[in-house]
Write a protein that holds these residues in place. Structure first.
Motif, mmCIF file in Angstrom:
data_model
loop_
_atom_site.group_PDB
_atom_site.id
_atom_site.type_symbol
_atom_site.label_atom_id
_atom_site.label_comp_id
_atom_site.label_asym_id
_atom_site.label_seq_id
_atom_site.Cartn_x
_atom_site.Cartn_y
_atom_site.Cartn_z
ATOM 1 N N LEU A 1 0.834 -1.209 0.000
ATOM 2 C CA LEU A 1 0.000 0.000 0.000
ATOM 3 C C LEU A 1 0.867 1.257 0.000
ATOM 4 O O LEU A 1 0.508 2.269 -0.604
ATOM 5 N N SER A 2 1.976 1.148 0.676
ATOM 6 C CA SER A 2 2.864 2.301 0.740
ATOM 7 C C SER A 2 3.406 2.661 -0.643
ATOM 8 O O SER A 2 3.548 3.837 -0.980
ATOM 9 N N ASP A 3 3.670 1.633 -1.451
ATOM 10 C CA ASP A 3 4.186 1.871 -2.795
ATOM 11 C C ASP A 3 3.081 2.214 -3.777
ATOM 12 O O ASP A 3 3.326 2.857 -4.793
ATOM 13 N N ASN A 4 1.859 1.746 -3.506
ATOM 14 C CA ASN A 4 0.741 1.989 -4.415
ATOM 15 C C ASN A 4 -0.467 2.524 -3.658
ATOM 16 O O ASN A 4 -1.453 1.809 -3.477
ATOM 17 N N PRO A 5 -0.410 3.768 -3.245
ATOM 18 C CA PRO A 5 -1.534 4.314 -2.477
ATOM 19 C C PRO A 5 -2.824 4.234 -3.281
ATOM 20 O O PRO A 5 -2.825 4.505 -4.485
ATOM 21 N N GLY A 6 -3.882 3.824 -2.615
ATOM 22 C CA GLY A 6 -5.180 3.808 -3.265
ATOM 23 C C GLY A 6 -5.504 2.537 -4.008
ATOM 24 O O GLY A 6 -6.570 2.434 -4.608
ATOM 25 N N MET A 7 -4.630 1.547 -3.963
ATOM 26 C CA MET A 7 -4.916 0.339 -4.718
ATOM 27 C C MET A 7 -6.099 -0.416 -4.094
ATOM 28 O O MET A 7 -6.378 -0.284 -2.908
ATOM 29 N N SER A 8 -6.785 -1.185 -4.937
ATOM 30 C CA SER A 8 -7.976 -1.904 -4.472
ATOM 31 C C SER A 8 -7.574 -3.130 -3.670
ATOM 32 O O SER A 8 -6.455 -3.619 -3.770
ATOM 33 N N ALA A 9 -8.503 -3.616 -2.894
ATOM 34 C CA ALA A 9 -8.235 -4.796 -2.084
ATOM 35 C C ALA A 9 -7.945 -6.009 -2.962
ATOM 36 O O ALA A 9 -7.120 -6.857 -2.607
ATOM 37 N N ALA A 10 -8.604 -6.087 -4.084
ATOM 38 C CA ALA A 10 -8.380 -7.227 -4.972
ATOM 39 C C ALA A 10 -6.961 -7.198 -5.534
ATOM 40 O O ALA A 10 -6.276 -8.223 -5.574
ATOM 41 N N ALA A 11 -6.522 -6.013 -5.936
ATOM 42 C CA ALA A 11 -5.158 -5.885 -6.455
ATOM 43 C C ALA A 11 -4.146 -6.199 -5.362
ATOM 44 O O ALA A 11 -3.124 -6.854 -5.601
ATOM 45 N N LEU A 12 -4.452 -5.758 -4.172
ATOM 46 C CA LEU A 12 -3.575 -6.014 -3.038
ATOM 47 C C LEU A 12 -3.500 -7.515 -2.755
ATOM 48 O O LEU A 12 -2.433 -8.056 -2.461
ATOM 49 N N ALA A 13 -4.631 -8.168 -2.865
ATOM 50 C CA ALA A 13 -4.665 -9.613 -2.651
ATOM 51 C C ALA A 13 -3.772 -10.316 -3.664
ATOM 52 O O ALA A 13 -3.010 -11.221 -3.316
ATOM 53 N N ARG A 14 -3.849 -9.885 -4.929
ATOM 54 C CA ARG A 14 -2.996 -10.495 -5.940
ATOM 55 C C ARG A 14 -1.526 -10.246 -5.636
ATOM 56 O O ARG A 14 -0.693 -11.149 -5.746
ATOM 57 N N ALA A 15 -1.205 -9.026 -5.242
ATOM 58 C CA ALA A 15 0.191 -8.690 -4.955
ATOM 59 C C ALA A 15 0.736 -9.532 -3.808
ATOM 60 O O ALA A 15 1.876 -9.979 -3.843
ATOM 61 N N CYS A 16 -0.090 -9.744 -2.804
ATOM 62 C CA CYS A 16 0.350 -10.508 -1.633
ATOM 63 C C CYS A 16 0.158 -12.005 -1.820
ATOM 64 O O CYS A 16 0.478 -12.790 -0.918
ATOM 65 N N ALA A 17 -0.390 -12.388 -2.954
ATOM 66 C CA ALA A 17 -0.606 -13.806 -3.252
ATOM 67 C C ALA A 17 -1.527 -14.476 -2.238
ATOM 68 O O ALA A 17 -1.247 -15.566 -1.759
ATOM 69 N N VAL A 18 -2.610 -13.801 -1.921
ATOM 70 C CA VAL A 18 -3.652 -14.414 -1.095
ATOM 71 C C VAL A 18 -4.982 -14.197 -1.802
ATOM 72 O O VAL A 18 -5.063 -13.472 -2.793
ATOM 73 N N THR A 19 -6.039 -14.827 -1.290
ATOM 74 C CA THR A 19 -7.355 -14.662 -1.901
ATOM 75 C C THR A 19 -8.013 -13.389 -1.364
ATOM 76 O O THR A 19 -7.647 -12.897 -0.287
ATOM 77 N N PRO A 20 -8.979 -12.864 -2.087
ATOM 78 C CA PRO A 20 -9.654 -11.645 -1.637
ATOM 79 C C PRO A 20 -10.263 -11.750 -0.238
ATOM 80 O O PRO A 20 -10.116 -10.794 0.538
#
Lengths: 146, 146
Positions: free
Chosen positions: B42-61
């Motif tokens: 989140l720090s690198d991509n402020p405002g990103m969606s939870a779904a995108a964050l889930a993909r980045a962290c390799a977990v499910t939504p």
DNA sequence: ACACCATAGTTAGAGCTCTAATGATCGTCA
DNA sequence: TGACGATCATTAGAGCTCTAACTATGGTGT
């Protein structure tokens, strides 16, 4: 420090991919990955204590307790008090547990064999050695932390 | 198939040792490992969606949902509806979140640097490459399963 | 004999993780 | 315009995982 440079993120993704692949195939046998691991060790060491099983599976005793409880509810294991050492419970597979493991094991092994086949003998040894050094460092770092 | 021959068990132990080491050091900053990972992206991509964050962290939504809920309760992030794309929630670090991450990040990086220092440049590249092949095989195997 | 310690087992509580199912929104295409 | 599909978000439910704290047992030390 960029994420892609962190060995940890690669390690975590690989472990997670492995877990997901095993989970998908073990589901058909009605087992979770930790349940399969526990049954596998129990099969080789009938009567081992929950604490020993926890060490073998590299989880904490309460975690193993949770797994064993679920296995017991499904009738796959039975736990009986030790003859004289009254503090320990001997854990054993039931007949049903043996059957389920016999169904699950080939599935898990298929994943392992497939993964192993991706590499040459030398590559496998290299990977295991490198992972071993990771484990060694991380565990000593963990101790030094406190 | 003996457990010691299974690449999976080495992989799992290494990942777990890593997680344990990070958990021990991040606890001092009041974060769990998944919480730290989410804040970092989140720090690198402020405002990103939870779904995108889930993909980045390799977990499910749903998993990310749980993590974000806990972060929000601690006041480390805030989630606001997107201006016109009303279906997505923009997630951002609060000031407190920035402060906590600034405290936690050096701790996590210390573990990563320590781990990296165990290996030569060439060894690190070898390890990352081998892990990458594991991931590639396991993910395609997972798809083929179904 | 008594205190101490190591080990085994358990409970409580918090948090992560998944699959499955549901609902909401947007874009596209007939 | 209306249907379809993709994406986002969420809920429900089961299960794993940890730390912390507690009890019980057995062996070891003085």
């Amino acid at each position: 420090m960029p994420v892609s440079e962190r060995l940890g993120s690669h390690l975590k993704r690989a472990a997670q991919a492995l877990s997901a692949a095993k989970q998908a195939t073990l589901k058909q046998a009605g087992l979770t990955v930790p349940q399969y691991a526990a049954l596998l060790y129990l099969s080789d060491n009938p009567g081992m204590s929950a604490a020993a099983l926890a060490r073998a599976c590299a989880v904490t005793p309460p975690t193993m307790n949770t797994v064993l409880k679920n296995l017991q509810e499904q009738g796959l294991i039975e736990r009986t008090p030790h003859e004289w050492h009254r503090n320990i419970l001997e854990t054993r597979l039931t007949e049903k547990g043996e059957r389920v493991l016999a169904d699950a094991d080939p599935r898990a092994v298929r994943v392992e064999r497939g993964l192993a086949a991706e590499f040459s003998q030398e590559e496998r040894e290299t990977l295991v050695a490198l992972l071993g050094r990771c484990i060694g460092f991380l565990e000593s770092a963990r101790q030094a932390e406190h």
